[in-house]
Write an enzyme that holds these catalytic residues in place. Structure first.
Site, PDB file in Angstrom:
ATOM      1  N   TYR B 154      50.504  22.802 -55.087  1.00  0.00           N
ATOM      2  CA  TYR B 154      51.411  21.657 -54.999  1.00  0.00           C
ATOM      3  C   TYR B 154      51.124  20.677 -56.146  1.00  0.00           C
ATOM      4  CZ  TYR B 154      53.353  17.287 -53.139  1.00  0.00           C
ATOM      5  OH  TYR B 154      54.037  16.118 -52.980  1.00  0.00           O
ATOM      6  N   LYS B 158      53.715  19.625 -59.138  1.00  0.00           N
ATOM      7  CA  LYS B 158      54.153  18.227 -59.279  1.00  0.00           C
ATOM      8  C   LYS B 158      53.647  17.641 -60.593  1.00  0.00           C
ATOM      9  CE  LYS B 158      56.549  16.756 -55.600  1.00  0.00           C
ATOM     10  NZ  LYS B 158      57.932  16.272 -55.757  1.00  0.00           N
TER      11      LYS B 158
END
Lengths: 454, 248
Positions: B154, B158
């Site tokens: 993640y 991001k």
């Protein structure tokens, strides 16, 4: 995938207090996912946690927090029909719609309840004698069943389930949304007449004389005895005409942050002396016998909301509210008997409310029935409180009355069955809607509402 | 000012939509769960008398993105503000054992986000005029500032998105289109629900106010809660030799 979090939960009365596995739903899909992945565990939806006892508690199982299901789905300004999700609060409805000239058809003593909870408790307000309960103003409800299927129930389709859901304590399914009809009001003010009553006779005289007022309620001193039994202040109200000005009460002058129960959190605050002082002061605050004035909806309908988390003032041990109704009786025998029992009990009824109910309409577990209802708050004094309540239960059940499940934390099964003779009829509908018994609560287990079908 | 929100069902996105609706802006709410987006749009219509439309949107269906942007512009008469609010945290452990899970996290948070931003950039560059400039705001995370064992799929997706936005910011400048990166710390969303920490957790409503204020003031990079800028500055300063031994 739903994340479960173990949280300490309690009702508004802070007793009992449990550790619960919770899922916070952000959408109805989250609820469906939680049901699909529940792995055999029971479930219960919980709104704002304003039920006093264990109606919104589930000790082993999954508690579904619905506070974020708070969307308003539609409003028809011509008719007042509002469609909203279960987590929308009455506070939000008042905040949004009062400036537009609408008000909820029924409001309880606090605005911090969700509409889902309002239906599951089938709440009543000061206008019960003319307006009935919350569910009398609901035209349909969207229910998520334990199969994951969503059904819309109304008076024609799944009408039995619709009726059983009203007052059904969240045990028929998860309430997703409903349509409720708001009433028109001309101003945000309330015309109020308050009358000091010296005893029960004067209360009933005042209540009869005010039968054409839409709202009526009495504050009652639970400590008064003998000839003063039922002493208090009777308050009638109606929505004021357009342009009515209101006077602000003294509480409005105190900054919000100083009006918090957190600041007075103590097990010692409420004792015999302070209970007596509070009740005497409340009675004497009104110097004249009869006063008429205009007040805002907040002080009129939700006076206790002015003090944030006032339940903390009862300290760590919490408190009980005993709310019961007894059928009409010209001599008020059961009412007198219960009030004498309370004032002679060495318990501390701090705050009491009395009101005459109108007709009954419900699917089995709704509380209101014609007669007089009394609600009194007692600090938790353990056995002394509990033995008083079981004596009261006998008097109430013998008279054909009942206690309010949403306020209850300790009623026994036998007393419950005497008080709610329609419970079996309700359970048949419930069991048909949820054959696996997925929806449960500590209250339903205590009262035998969700036991396995034999 | 027409506002397009991609990933409109997150709690922060809902709060951003409410901010703009209260200010009288027109909204286009795109989300994977179009029914939920429609309920949110209905809420904005009742509460704020806003004009709000809902539509289905799949971050991983890259080819559909230009058409979605065109449909939103058509419905609202242009797009002045576009907020890329969707994301998928995934489960780090699952991503480690099943690459398809990791791929989904990467495709939603990076490839999908870049795909819609490219479609937005093309649209806004083509429609930029002297009095219409446009803003693209991407919601990223402080977890993208440094890779950590507990959430690096993640975090890296991001973090890549943050770098992409940095580049896009420079490219769009000559078109008068502003690009803002919002790097969020702990906000009370499903991602942090139940998190036991002494670090303050911001409400989604407060985060939404900070993001809309940042857009109004044409911020380049916004940290919210603001102290995270200093926290991440300190975390980035830790030598890797030491950092890899820390269990953070």
């Amino acid at each position: 995938m739903s994340t479960t979090v173990t949280q300490q939960l309690e009702g508004w009365g802070r007793y009992p207090r449990i550790s619960a596995e919770c899922v916070r739903a952000g959408s109805r899909r989250d609820l469906q996912d939680a049901i699909a992945s529940r792995d055999g565990k029971p479930m219960l939806a919980r709104g704002m946690g304003r039920a006093y006892g264990d109606a919104a508690l589930l000790s082993s199982g999954i508690t579904l927090l619905t506070e974020r299901l708070d969307r308003i789905l539609g409003f028809d300004a011509d008719t007042g029909w509002l469609r909203c999700e279960a987590g929308v609060s009455i506070a939000e409805i008042v905040r949004i719609f009062l400036p537009r000239g609408f008000f909820p058809p029924v409001v309880p003593g606090t605005r911090f309840v969700s509409v889902g909870g309002a239906l599951a408790s089938d709440i009543h307000g000061k206008n019960h004698h003319v307006a009935g309960t919350w569910s009398s103003h609901v035209r349909n409800v969207e229910l998520l069943k334990s199969t994951g299927e969503i059904v819309v129930c109304d008076a024609d389709h799944e009408s039995e389930l619709f009726r059983a859901t009203a007052g059904g304590q969240g045990l028929t399914g998860i309430i997703l949304s409903m349509e409720i009809r708001l009433i028109r009001v001309e101003s945000p003010a309330v015309e109020m007449e308050s009358i000091r009553v010296r005893n029960l006779e004067e209360f009933f005289e005042a209540s009869d004389a005010a039968s054409d007022w839409p709202y009526s309620v009495g504050w009652i001193n639970g400590l008064a005895k003998g000839n003063s039994l039922g002493r208090g202040i009777f308050m009638a109200g109606r929505h004021a005409p357009a342009g009515t000005r209101v006077k602000k009460g003294p509480l409005a002058l105190i900054p919000r942050r100083f009006l918090s129960g957190r600041l007075l959190q103590s097990n010692l605050l409420l004792n015999g002396l302070t209970a007596r002082m509070f009740n005497a002061a409340y009675y004497r605050k009104q110097l004249r016998r009869n006063i008429r004035r205009n007040v805002g909806v907040y002080p009129y309908f939700f006076p206790l909301d002015a003090v944030h988390r006032w339940n903390l003032m009862y300290g760590n041990r919490g408190f009980f509210q005993y709310q019961y109704v007894v059928p009409p009786d010209p001599e008020h025998r059961a009412l007198r008997q219960t009030l004498s029992e309370i004032s002679n009990s060495r318990t501390l009824p701090v705050l009491g409310v009395i009101k005459e109910f109108g007709p009954e309409q419900h699917g089995g577990l709704s509380f209101p029935t014609p007669g007089v209802t009394v609600a009194l708050d007692f600090p938790n004094q353990g056995d002394r409180s509990l033995s008083l309540f079981s004596r009261l239960d006998d008097i109430v059940a013998d008279a054909g009355g009942r206690v309010y499940l949403t306020k209850d934390a300790r009623l026994g099964r036998d007393a419950f069955r005497r008080m709610y003779p329609d419970w079996e009829r309700w359970k048949v509908v419930r069991d048909a809607a949820d054959p696996d018994g997925v929806f449960q609560s500590d209250l339903s287990r205590r009262l035998g509402l969700t036991d396995a079908v034999d | 000012m027409p506002v397009l929100i991609l990933g409109a069902t997150s709690r922060i996105a809902q709060a951003i939509a409410a901010e703009y609706a209260a200010a009288g802006e027109t909204l286009y709410l795109a989300a994977r769960d179009a029914d939920e987006a429609e309920r949110i749009a209905a809420d904005l219509r009742v509460r704020h008398s806003a004009t709000a439309t809902a539509a289905a949107f799949d971050a991983r269906d890259f080819d559909s993105h230009p058409a979605l942007i065109a449909a939103a512009a058509e419905a609202m008469g242009g797009i002045d503000i576009a907020i890329v609010a969707f994301g998928e945290t995934g489960e780090q452990k699952e991503s480690e054992s099943d690459f398809r899970k990791a791929l989904s996290v990467i495709e939603v948070n990076y490839t999908g986000a870049v795909s819609v931003c490219e479609a937005l950039a093309a649209h806004m560059a083509a429609h930029a005029t002297e009095n219409r400039s446009g803003v693209i705001a991407g919601i990223s995370t402080v977890a993208g500032d440094r890779g950590r064992p507990s959430n690096y799929f993640y975090g890296s997706a991001k973090g890549g998105f943050s770098l992409y936005l940095q580049g896009l910011r420079g490219r769009m400048r000559r078109h008068g289109v502003h690009v803002m990166t919002a790097k969020l710390g702990f906000v009370d969303t499903p991602m942090t629900y139940g998190l036991k920490t002494r670090i303050p957790i911001a409400s989604p409503e407060a985060a939404a106010r900070a993001i809309t204020r940042g857009i109004r003031r044409r911020k380049d990079t916004l940290y919210y809660p603001r102290f995270w800028r200093f926290v991440m500055f300190a975390i980035k300063a830790i030598p890797e030799r030491l950092f890899k031994r820390l269990s953070v």
